[in-house]
Write an enzyme that holds these catalytic residues in place. Structure first.
Site, PDB file in Angstrom:
ATOM      1  N   THR A 185       0.851  -1.195   0.000  1.00 51.06           N
ATOM      2  CA  THR A 185       0.000   0.000   0.000  1.00 51.06           C
ATOM      3  C   THR A 185       0.882   1.237   0.000  1.00 51.06           C
ATOM      4  OG1 THR A 185      -0.017  -0.057   2.389  1.00 51.06           O
ATOM      5  CG2 THR A 185      -1.847  -1.136   1.282  1.00 51.06           C
ATOM      6  N   LYS A 440     -12.656  17.353  13.041  1.00 50.47           N
ATOM      7  CA  LYS A 440     -13.719  17.347  14.044  1.00 50.47           C
ATOM      8  C   LYS A 440     -13.746  18.679  14.761  1.00 50.47           C
ATOM      9  CE  LYS A 440     -16.136  14.207  16.965  1.00 50.47           C
ATOM     10  NZ  LYS A 440     -16.128  13.028  17.796  1.00 50.47           N
TER      11      LYS A 440
END
Ligand code: AMP
Length: 539
Positions: A185, A440
């Site tokens: 990856t 957030k």
């Protein structure tokens, strides 16, 4: 079990190649040489060369199951390795040429590559690390200049080996459960992890790529993978193209927009596939220097979210059909595709582009669900965001040499993608973020991807990346890092523009202007680097 079942016919890649030899011996594979002509040969020659390559591998002592590295741009030699290594029973380990040295050393040693096939132009990247590679017995170079000095131990020449190799060989991929490829990856977090793909998974994946529900590649197509062959097996396109005898065109290294535009026009490419950054560059090139790209039937884009504005620009200004897809190395890689369904007939262009900007429906072979923090399945209502989990015929079961852990796999057999998504009632997915990239603020989630895409649809912005920055009052606030198209871009104007799309609390508190957004090895915006730059005060 009942007697009289059908043949037990293994799903192995030799059948793809044998079919191409029988059905399409005259069709061609092409490679554009850097600053040179387009070389081409037929599938019949391709087949014969793969037989030779298998004998070369055997002579080098490569046994079934051994890992063989490739360190190369896109080319027909690289496609030969895509087939030759697995058909000799070994595992084709495509090394990402853009990884930092320490990661390359780590991956090659972790995979225990026995031989590495290297493109001449990339030799200088391997030379400094060659002495740290513990298992590599030979380096085999192709496409090197005659006068090129090469400082690699146990160096062999690809064409010399091929010239003296025999053309008869019995394929050694005898079992569909054998591994055919190993891809690490891209490693936006931590060290890269290996995904070991089986013959069975890749053959089934190939059928998917060939189906109309995905890309529907046929013999008539001229397929140009602009996705590098070291990124998730070039999204399976070399296997699919071979199976149906599509003409394959491999672009020259570096994928420069002007070179791509010329090649698309001259080779009459019908399917081109790449990441958004590539298509962004091509779009601006075509604006500056118009060319006839009406041959393109599908401009496939994936790897990161394709900004809606860019989809609109391609379709409205250039008449090019954009096919947005989502995938992961862990899915070999195709997971979803955003083509329009019957339910979209009659929609106006704006609504069509809204749908195409989504990551789309899951392809047959991949099952999906979205879940909350406690692992509870969430509704497909187009609004509820949850972590995307998948399972299926070509989904990773564990990382190479790592026991499955809870961070990546669930107890009931699903792979945790790390993407956050909504899925609507029609089964169309929209990725809102990576779990690690969400902002957030005051307890509310802000999607960095949505902000980026909208900023990139502004006429003055070439590229935009949004990262979370710590904030005492809100926890986190978004910072937009942009590459403007002209000097003096006005932050207030950009925020006014965003206000047309998002609530006020989503607007970035700050903007940083940079010359270029740092990219990962496979061309995605590298937020890890941006976060580090921010921490060092460099933004
Ligand atoms: P890689 O294995 O390097 O291809 O990375 C896979 C990740 O890329 C996915 O988990 C997504 O976060 C991202 N990705 C791939 N395709 C898309 C897409 N069309 N839209 C948004 N993100 C994408």
């Amino acid at each position: 079990m009942l007697h009289g079942l059908m043949m037990d016919f293994p799903l192995t890649l030799d059948h793809i190649l044998e079919h191409a030899r029988r059905m399409y011996p005259k069709k061609t594979i092409k490679t554009k040489l850097p600053d040179g002509p387009v070389r081409e040969y037929s599938y019949a020659q391709f087949y014969a060369r793969i037989k030779r390559l298998c004998n070369v591998l055997e002579a080098l002592g490569v046994a079934p199951g051994d890992r063989v590295g490739t360190f190369a741009w896109n080319s027909f030699e690289h496609v030969e390795l895509y087939f030759g290594v697995p058909l000799a029973g070994a595992v084709c380990h495509t090394l990402n040429i853009r990884l930092p040295q320490d990661q390359l050393v780590y991956i090659i040693n972790h995979a225990e590559d026995k031989v590495i096939f290297v493109d001449g132009s990339l030799v200088p990247l391997l030379e400094p690390i060659a002495h740290q590679l513990e298992t590599v017995e030979y380096f085999v170079v192709f496409n090197a200049r005659d006068d090129q000095p090469i400082n690699l131990p146990n160096l062999l020449q690809y064409e010399a080996l091929m010239a003296s190799a025999d053309e008869s060989y019995t394929w050694r991929c005898t079992d569909e459960k054998m591994a055919m490829a190993l891809c690490y990856t891209s490693g936006t977090t931590g060290m890269p992890k290996g995904v070991l793909i089986s013959h069975r998974a890749m053959v089934l994946h190939t059928f998917c790529v060939l189906a109309g529900v995905a890309f529907g590649v046929t013999e008539r197509d001229v397929v140009m993978p602009v996705v590098p062959q070291f990124h998730a097996m070039a999204w399976g396109l070399p296997y699919a193209s071979t199976y149906v005898g599509a003409t394959m065109v491999m672009p020259e290294p570096h994928f420069k927009p002007d070179a791509l535009a010329k090649l698309i026009e001259s080779e009459r490419v019908t399917i081109a596939a790449g990441v958004p950054t590539i298509w962004n560059g091509l779009y601006h090139e075509l604006r500056r220097n118009p060319r006839d790209v009406s041959c393109i039937e599908q401009l496939i884009v994936g790897g990161s979210a394709m900004p809606r504005g860019l989809i609109e620009a391609y379709e409205k200004e250039l008449g090019v059909n954009v096919v947005h897809a989502w995938g992961m190395t862990e899915l070999s890689p195709i997971g979803s595709v955003s083509k329009l369904g019957a339910q979209h007939d009659g929609l106006d262009d704006d609504s069509r582009w809204d749908i195409k900007a989504m990551q789309g429906y899951f392809v047959p072979g991949v099952e999906a669900r979205i879940v909350d923090h406690a692992g509870k399945e969430l509704p497909w209502d187009g609004e509820t965001m949850g972590e995307l989990q998948v399972r299926g015929f070509w989904v990773v079961g564990q990382y190479y040499k790592i026991e499955p852990d809870h961070e990546h796999f669930t107890d009931d057999g699903w792979f945790r993608t790390g993407d956050v998504a909504t899925v609507d009632a029609d089964g169309y997915m929209n990725i809102t973020d990576r779990t690690k990239d969400l902002v957030k603020s005051g307890g509310e989630w802000i999607s960095s991807v949505d902000l980026e895409n909208t900023l990139m649809s502004h006429p003055d912005v070439l590229e935009a990346a949004v990262i979370a920055t710590p904030n005492e009052r809100w926890g986190e606030r978004p910072l937009a890092v942009i590459v403007p198209l002209k000097a003096g871009v006005d932050q207030t104007a950009l925020n006014d523009y965003l206000l047309g799309h998002f609530p006020k609390f989503w607007l970035p508190d700050d903007y940083a202007v940079v010359g270029a957004i740092p990219k990962t090895g496979v061309g995605k915006m590298d937020k890890k680097v941006l976060r580090a730059m921010y921490a060092e005060g460099a933004l």
